[in-house]
Scaffold this motif. Structure first.
Motif, PDB file in Angstrom:
ATOM      1  N   UNK A 194       5.151  38.045  31.048  1.00 42.25           N
ATOM      2  CA  UNK A 194       5.626  39.194  30.289  1.00 42.25           C
ATOM      3  C   UNK A 194       4.139  39.422  29.241  1.00 42.25           C
ATOM      4  N   UNK A 195       3.097  38.949  29.507  1.00 45.76           N
ATOM      5  CA  UNK A 195       2.208  39.772  28.762  1.00 45.76           C
ATOM      6  C   UNK A 195       1.686  38.827  27.620  1.00 45.76           C
ATOM      7  N   UNK A 196       2.156  37.459  27.648  1.00 49.87           N
ATOM      8  CA  UNK A 196       2.083  36.692  26.441  1.00 49.87           C
ATOM      9  C   UNK A 196       3.361  36.781  25.513  1.00 49.87           C
ATOM     10  N   UNK A 197       3.560  35.617  24.634  1.00 44.32           N
ATOM     11  CA  UNK A 197       4.595  35.880  23.708  1.00 44.32           C
ATOM     12  C   UNK A 197       4.036  35.088  22.735  1.00 44.32           C
ATOM     13  N   UNK A 198       4.583  35.820  21.330  1.00 45.42           N
ATOM     14  CA  UNK A 198       4.054  35.148  19.886  1.00 45.42           C
ATOM     15  C   UNK A 198       5.336  34.405  19.748  1.00 45.42           C
ATOM     16  N   UNK A 199       4.872  32.980  20.091  1.00 48.72           N
ATOM     17  CA  UNK A 199       6.145  32.075  19.423  1.00 48.72           C
ATOM     18  C   UNK A 199       6.319  31.854  18.188  1.00 48.72           C
ATOM     19  N   UNK A 200       7.542  31.627  17.593  1.00 49.40           N
ATOM     20  CA  UNK A 200       7.924  31.304  16.315  1.00 49.40           C
ATOM     21  C   UNK A 200       6.997  29.887  16.075  1.00 49.40           C
ATOM     22  N   UNK A 201       6.638  29.720  14.782  1.00 46.10           N
ATOM     23  CA  UNK A 201       5.796  28.729  14.655  1.00 46.10           C
ATOM     24  C   UNK A 201       6.258  27.359  14.781  1.00 46.10           C
ATOM     25  N   UNK A 202       7.571  27.234  14.277  1.00 44.46           N
ATOM     26  CA  UNK A 202       8.303  26.070  14.722  1.00 44.46           C
ATOM     27  C   UNK A 202       8.326  25.776  16.117  1.00 44.46           C
ATOM     28  N   UNK A 203       8.470  26.669  17.082  1.00 36.62           N
ATOM     29  CA  UNK A 203       8.480  26.299  18.253  1.00 36.62           C
ATOM     30  C   UNK A 203       7.064  25.733  18.837  1.00 36.62           C
ATOM     31  N   UNK A 204       6.061  26.404  18.262  1.00 37.71           N
ATOM     32  CA  UNK A 204       4.561  25.951  18.997  1.00 37.71           C
ATOM     33  C   UNK A 204       4.401  24.593  18.294  1.00 37.71           C
ATOM     34  N   UNK A 205       4.825  24.346  17.097  1.00 38.33           N
ATOM     35  CA  UNK A 205       4.727  22.924  16.529  1.00 38.33           C
ATOM     36  C   UNK A 205       5.357  21.880  17.502  1.00 38.33           C
ATOM     37  N   UNK A 206       6.703  22.337  17.841  1.00 36.99           N
ATOM     38  CA  UNK A 206       7.564  21.295  18.615  1.00 36.99           C
ATOM     39  C   UNK A 206       6.774  21.332  20.057  1.00 36.99           C
ATOM     40  N   UNK A 207       6.547  21.951  20.722  1.00 35.95           N
ATOM     41  CA  UNK A 207       5.799  22.174  21.915  1.00 35.95           C
ATOM     42  C   UNK A 207       4.498  21.041  21.681  1.00 35.95           C
ATOM     43  N   UNK A 208       3.769  21.332  20.733  1.00 35.43           N
ATOM     44  CA  UNK A 208       2.522  20.375  20.497  1.00 35.43           C
ATOM     45  C   UNK A 208       2.927  19.041  20.165  1.00 35.43           C
ATOM     46  N   UNK A 209       3.989  18.556  19.558  1.00 33.08           N
ATOM     47  CA  UNK A 209       4.438  17.238  19.235  1.00 33.08           C
ATOM     48  C   UNK A 209       4.766  16.819  20.656  1.00 33.08           C
ATOM     49  N   UNK A 210       5.529  17.450  21.415  1.00 26.60           N
ATOM     50  CA  UNK A 210       5.956  16.878  22.859  1.00 26.60           C
ATOM     51  C   UNK A 210       4.664  16.450  23.703  1.00 26.60           C
ATOM     52  N   UNK A 211       3.628  17.388  23.421  1.00 27.03           N
ATOM     53  CA  UNK A 211       2.552  17.299  24.402  1.00 27.03           C
ATOM     54  C   UNK A 211       1.519  16.081  24.005  1.00 27.03           C
ATOM     55  N   UNK A 212       1.424  16.092  22.711  1.00 36.98           N
ATOM     56  CA  UNK A 212       0.866  14.830  22.138  1.00 36.98           C
ATOM     57  C   UNK A 212       1.542  13.428  22.391  1.00 36.98           C
ATOM     58  N   UNK A 213       2.863  13.412  22.185  1.00 36.78           N
ATOM     59  CA  UNK A 213       3.632  12.320  22.411  1.00 36.78           C
ATOM     60  C   UNK A 213       3.339  11.965  24.022  1.00 36.78           C
ATOM     61  N   UNK A 214       3.385  12.888  24.776  1.00 38.31           N
ATOM     62  CA  UNK A 214       3.241  12.606  26.417  1.00 38.31           C
ATOM     63  C   UNK A 214       1.909  11.948  26.478  1.00 38.31           C
ATOM     64  N   UNK A 215       0.867  12.375  25.784  1.00 38.21           N
ATOM     65  CA  UNK A 215      -0.285  11.810  26.161  1.00 38.21           C
ATOM     66  C   UNK A 215      -0.447  10.291  25.469  1.00 38.21           C
ATOM     67  N   UNK A 216       0.207  10.019  24.271  1.00 41.85           N
ATOM     68  CA  UNK A 216       0.326   8.801  23.709  1.00 41.85           C
ATOM     69  C   UNK A 216       0.828   7.957  24.556  1.00 41.85           C
ATOM     70  N   UNK A 217       2.122   8.419  25.126  1.00 40.55           N
ATOM     71  CA  UNK A 217       2.896   7.326  26.049  1.00 40.55           C
ATOM     72  C   UNK A 217       2.031   7.006  27.413  1.00 40.55           C
ATOM     73  N   UNK A 218       1.439   8.100  28.070  1.00 43.25           N
ATOM     74  CA  UNK A 218       0.652   7.698  29.073  1.00 43.25           C
ATOM     75  C   UNK A 218      -0.286   6.864  28.916  1.00 43.25           C
ATOM     76  N   UNK A 219      -1.179   6.941  27.837  1.00 39.81           N
ATOM     77  CA  UNK A 219      -2.470   6.197  27.433  1.00 39.81           C
ATOM     78  C   UNK A 219      -2.054   4.717  27.056  1.00 39.81           C
TER      79      UNK A 219
END
Length: 446
Positions: free
Chosen positions: A80-105
């Motif tokens: 769609x040419x990129x999406x300007x996410x709501x700030x809360x959504x971007x923060x939630x995605x980042x939390x999920x991503x960092x948590x998955x890294x911690x769980x794996x390591x």
């Protein structure tokens, strides 16, 4: 009509195979990790309507599900040419991503400190639950944002766990850093994502590539430029042998993952940055790099949880409808390194082709160098194959160490020492080895 399936083969869940190619004179030409049994998942997406892709991507990989989930959603949004996410959504995605890294390591840290590893796994799980993904396969992200907002109670519960998680991560890192690891003699480039300040960012939107001599080859490239950055030598193959176009197929091989993440720039969280400096002084092996990245992810989660915007209720927008033809590219820097999803969409809104480039495929060249070094160090040409089916080359444990260093996205990476079920297969030389005639000793052997 009833189908009957006969299961008559025992599968080793930790099985792995190394292929050693020999020259006609018996010398080793190449050693490589066999990826033939690791089918590419690209075809699973081809032919499906774009609207079905999110549910398919969620279950593409059971080893790194969050990375695939997030990279796939990013690829859809780029259509769609990129999406300007709501700030809360971007923060939630980042939390999920960092948590998955911690769980794996944390899984790999069990042998260092079981209690600390369990503490990290529980912390990671609490964070993923807070952002709406209580199961193994995440469902947090949706096109345009996330499915549910984070509530204050869940946020506060995670915050209370931060001190213990950070202390556990630091203890594991401090115990791992002094342990000697393989000497980093990689001759290719390091590739990882960065933030707007040029610091490593596991959820970054920019990409950096640094050559072995420290020269920056690519700096701050965006995902839409991917087709001009990297090409596959063998497109579609389980071992595609990608390379940086800027350096060409001969010199453009590269690696991804925690070592690359630490080599492309300085971390932006204080305790991890101090450990990163120690890691660099000690030779920079991968086992220690994973522990440093774990500390960074815990610190990053602490900062994200402290953001008041995280509790905003507006977590999703409707992205522009894009059912026509186009290309969408999304990436994340997962626990094992850069993961790229590329979708080609036809005029009917169906995926006409898909490319999923995994860290394992990108690290094949690095792993080949590690395997060759392990063989050169411990090769015993007179060692016979044992009843286990293992081949004739070198101590198995040294080869296992090389595989764990590159950490392919396979169960074998987590196998106990000596229990990887490793098979070494040596190729038949092109011609039999015919040693040169001996030159008579003019002294008559005196």
């Amino acid at each position: 009509m009833v189908q009957r399936w006969v299961l008559d083969e025992i599968i080793d869940p930790f099985g792995a195979k190394v292929v050693v190619d020999r020259a006609p004179d018996g010398t080793i030409r190449e050693a490589r990790f066999d990826l033939a049994g690791l089918p590419r998942v690209d075809a699973l997406l081809t032919g499906h309507p774009v609207a079905e892709v999110p549910s398919l991507v969620e279950r593409l990989c059971g080893v790194c599900p969050a990375a695939h989930h997030l990279a796939g959603i990013r690829a859809l949004e780029s259509l769609s040419g990129g999406v300007a996410l709501p700030t809360a959504a971007d923060l939630s995605r980042r939390l999920l991503h960092h948590a998955s890294a911690i769980a794996t390591h944390a899984v790999r840290a069990v042998t260092t400190s079981r209690d600390d590893a369990v503490t990290l796994r529980r912390f990671a799980k609490e964070v993923t639950v807070a952002v709406g993904s209580p199961g193994h396969f995440p469902v947090t992200a949706v096109p345009g944002g996330v499915a549910v907002p984070v509530d204050a109670e869940a946020r506060d519960r995670c915050l209370t766990l931060v001190p213990a998680a950070l202390a556990a991560a630091v203890r594991i890192a401090e115990r791992t850093l002094p342990v000697p690891g393989p000497v980093d003699a990689f001759t290719g480039a390091d590739v990882a994502l960065i933030d707007e300040k040029g610091r490593p960012d596991l959820f970054g939107t920019r990409l950096r590539a640094v050559a072995a001599d420290g020269r920056v080859v690519i700096d701050a490239a965006v995902a839409a430029e991917w087709d001009r950055l990297v090409a596959e030598s063998v497109p579609g193959d389980p071992a595609p042998r990608p390379y940086l176009l800027a350096l060409g197929p001969e010199h453009g091989r590269y690696r991804v993952g925690p070592v690359a993440q630490l080599r492309i720039g300085g971390l932006g969280t204080p305790q991890a940055a101090a450990l990163q400096a120690d890691w660099s002084r000690r030779g920079g092996h991968a086992a220690a790099a994973r522990t440093v990245v774990t500390v960074h992810s815990v610190e990053a989660i602490a900062a994200l949880l402290a953001r008041p915007e995280l509790l905003d209720r507006r977590v999703r927008i409707d992205p522009p409808d894009r059912t026509g033809p186009g290309v969408g590219i999304g990436w994340v820097d997962g626990p094992r390194g850069l993961l790229v999803h590329r979708y080609q969409v036809a005029a009917d809104g169906r995926v006409s082709s898909a490319t999923v480039l995994t860290p394992t495929a990108q690290n094949e060249y690095w792993l080949a160098q590690l395997l060759r070094r392990a063989i050169d160090t411990g090769h015993d040409p007179g060692h016979p194959a044992g009843e286990s089916g293992r081949g004739q080359t070198g101590p198995i444990v040294e080869l296992e160490d090389a595989i764990r260093e590159a950490d392919p996205c396979l169960p074998c990476s987590s196998a106990p020492v000596g229990a990887m079920g490793l098979v070494v297969e040596e190729t038949v030389p092109d011609a039999p080895y015919d040693p040169p005639d001996q030159v008579p000793d003019p002294s008559g052997g005196q």
